[in-house]
Design an enzyme around this catalytic site. Structure first.
Site, PDB file in Angstrom:
ATOM      1  CB  CYS A  96      -0.942  -0.006   1.202  1.00 49.38           C
ATOM      2  SG  CYS A  96      -2.137  -1.347   1.205  1.00 49.38           S
ATOM      3  CG  HIS A 152      -1.457   3.138   4.536  1.00 53.35           C
ATOM      4  ND1 HIS A 152      -1.437   1.859   4.035  1.00 53.35           N
ATOM      5  CD2 HIS A 152      -0.795   3.071   5.722  1.00 53.35           C
ATOM      6  CE1 HIS A 152      -0.816   1.046   4.865  1.00 53.35           C
ATOM      7  NE2 HIS A 152      -0.415   1.782   5.896  1.00 53.35           N
TER       8      HIS A 152
END
Length: 573
Positions: A96, A152
């Protein structure tokens, strides 16, 4: 010719899983957006900077889209891709944070210090503040910028937040994964907190709303409140289809015949996300943006196979440097494209979106030297040759070194124990431990080429730390040519050495107990004070919590979970 023979199955699958039977105008369950059946898209003059909608999905496997022959229904994505340009030589990162950081900065991980793992919730770390981000460049070009979804990229101090990194508005989560309804995220037993934010505030009032619905509705509201005469950039980073596997029941019911429970839930989430994209497209048309818009669709990494995802027929999965971990689903849909309705084999990497989109926006790239991305719009729109000829997938000096790697195996050029991967032309080299390497068929497929499965099983015991593949002729990485082509191996090892000389130190600080949501009102969010930041950036040790009793409760498990970090990484990211 070899590449067409090997990928022919996907062309045939378009006929059986195609978009022709889909009712484009059928109402959706995701958002209440009206449509105009009389509306038609006219070729625009491209006189103004285009509206840019960048859609990023989470953990969607290469096989998990209708036009790749999937058993999952994605009529919106199939149609948008068919009417635009499909990117079938498109690469992302295996997890990610790296993909998101490279999208936002246009730079490889080695040039931002984020080459190892992800940014974890309790780390005092974020996207380096000296990096000029994509939304900041678009703001300079006169764009209104908005982010909806998963960030994130760190949040330990306010300067790291999306609204401080170039976005005018933000609705979404700061950590890597949350519950789709409650927005709770646990970073280990007892370390749980709420993670849904509106701007820089905790959005407690939004709890209970399914995130895919919520995010699609927010995009519609942004478009409704903005003027199509002014350029807008919306970054839609869906939480879907990352774990936990949660979906409204009506979507799960469509896949009730699937025997694999994880696959069934996962498929429902993909189809729900597909309908969310449908409603975003409707909103673009309804509010007058569509004719001057560019829609980019991208996955962030390969699918997680033990959570319902499929990268078939590619090798590997999320968290690996095999093709199943780094080859992404990607397409561009826009009335501005000169050569539509085609498949592009131009080499494209996620870092390329930064210079491509800034150039489309008529922004200035002269003050951001050293970008690793290229402007690939001529390759996408006109079918010209891609300016990109190689991709550094990564060099991670902190990842567990391969047991049998050595400098000797790397011809004295490179220590093959180090995890690294690079693509140069048609060749791909991997060193160290690339990650789980099986070919994993879709969970609902009853017959598959057993010889492929057995091939990897037979090589499991080999003491290897270096692989070479001709990806053009062998996109499924079945035949290691490292012994036959030592000349190519040497050349690619030298390229790794070249890139490694430009790498900056890894930024991967120890987790700090001060980040515990219990100390922050029960929610994940910025937790470091200005004094803390000055102390750490000045070389001091991270602040020790004044509440030693609470700190001890948290710290007792830190060592244990750090040891489990590598094994659990692919499931938690």
């Amino acid at each position: 010719m070899a590449v067409y023979a090997l990928t022919g199955f996907s062309l045939v699958s378009l006929l059986s899983f195609g978009y022709l039977s889909w009712d484009w105008m059928k109402p959706s369950l995701v958002a209440d957006v009206a449509t105009d059946p009389m509306e038609k898209s006219l070729p625009p003059a491209f006189a103004r900077p285009p509206h840019i909608i960048f859609i990023l999905t989470d953990d969607q496997g290469y096989h998990d889209v209708g036009y790749h022959g999937s058993d999952i229904q994605t009529p919106t994505l199939d149609r948008l891709a068919a009417e635009g340009v499909k990117l079938e030589n498109y690469y992302i990162q295996p997890i990610c944070t790296p993909s998101r950081s490279q999208l936002i900065t246009g730079r490889y991980q080695i040039h931002t210090g984020l080459q190892h793992s992800i940014i974890r919730p309790r780390q005092p770390n974020c996207l380096p503040l000296d990096q000029v981000t994509l939304p900041q460049k678009l703001q300079e070009a006169g764009y209104s910028t908005h982010m909806v979804g998963k960030w994130h990229l760190g949040f330990y101090k306010k300067e790291c937040l999306p609204t401080r990194r170039g976005f005018d508005t933000f609705l979404g989560s700061l950590t890597g994964n949350v519950d789709y309804y409650t927005y709770d995220n646990c970073d280990g037993p007892g370390v749980c907190g709420y993670d849904l934010h509106e701007g820089e505030d905790v959005a407690w009032d939004q709890s209970g709303k399914y995130s895919t619905f919520l995010y699609a509705q927010r995009v519609s509201k942004i478009l409704a409140s903005h003027s199509p005469k002014e350029p807008i950039f919306i970054y839609v980073a869906f939480q879907a289809v990352h774990t936990p596997l949660q979906s409204p029941k009506e979507y799960i019911y469509r896949y009730r015949s699937m025997g694999n429970v994880a696959r069934r839930k996962y498929a429902a989430m993909v189809t729900c996300m597909d309908e969310a994209v449908k409603n975003i497209t409707w909103a673009l048309k309804k509010y007058g943006y569509y004719d001057n818009s560019v829609i980019v669709f991208s996955t962030d990494n390969g699918g997680q196979t033990f959570s319902g995802g499929s990268n078939w027929p590619l090798r590997g999965r999320k968290g690996t440097y095999w093709e199943g971990g780094v080859r992404g689903i990607g397409f561009v849909h826009s009335p501005l494209i000169k050569r539509k309705r085609r498949t592009s084999w131009a080499l494209v990497h996620i870092t390329d979106w930064y210079p491509t989109l800034v150039s489309l926006a008529r922004g200035n790239l002269s003050n951001v030297p050293g970008l690793d991305g290229y402007n690939v719009w001529p390759a996408i729109s006109e079918g010209k040759e891609s300016p990109r000829t190689e991709i550094l997938h990564n060099i991670d000096p902190l990842y567990n070194h391969a047991k049998y790697g050595s400098l000797e195996d790397g011809f004295g050029i490179w220590n093959t124990a180090v995890q690294a991967s690079i693509r140069v032309g048609e060749w791909k080299l991997l060193t160290g431990d690339p990650g789980y390497s099986d070919w994993i068929p879709p969970q609902t497929l009853t017959n598959f080429p057993g010889s492929w499965w057995n091939l990897e099983r037979l090589t499991d015991g080999l003491r290897k730390s270096l692989w070479l593949f001709n990806i053009t002729a062998d996109p499924y990485e079945r035949y290691d040519l490292s012994d036959q082509r030592p000349d190519v191996v040497r050349t690619l090892l030298m390229r790794l050495v070249h890139y490694n000389r430009t790498a900056i130190p890894v930024r991967y600080p120890a987790e700090n107990p001060r980040a515990h949501p219990d100390f922050n009102g029960g929610a994940w969010g910025p937790w470091a004070s200005e004094d803390d930041v000055e102390e750490w950036e000045g070389g001091g040790e991270p602040l020790k919590s004044r509440n030693k009793k609470k700190k001890c409760k948290i710290c007792k498990l830190r060592s244990f979970f750090r040891k489990l970090n590598t094994r659990l990484m692919s499931n938690r990211i």
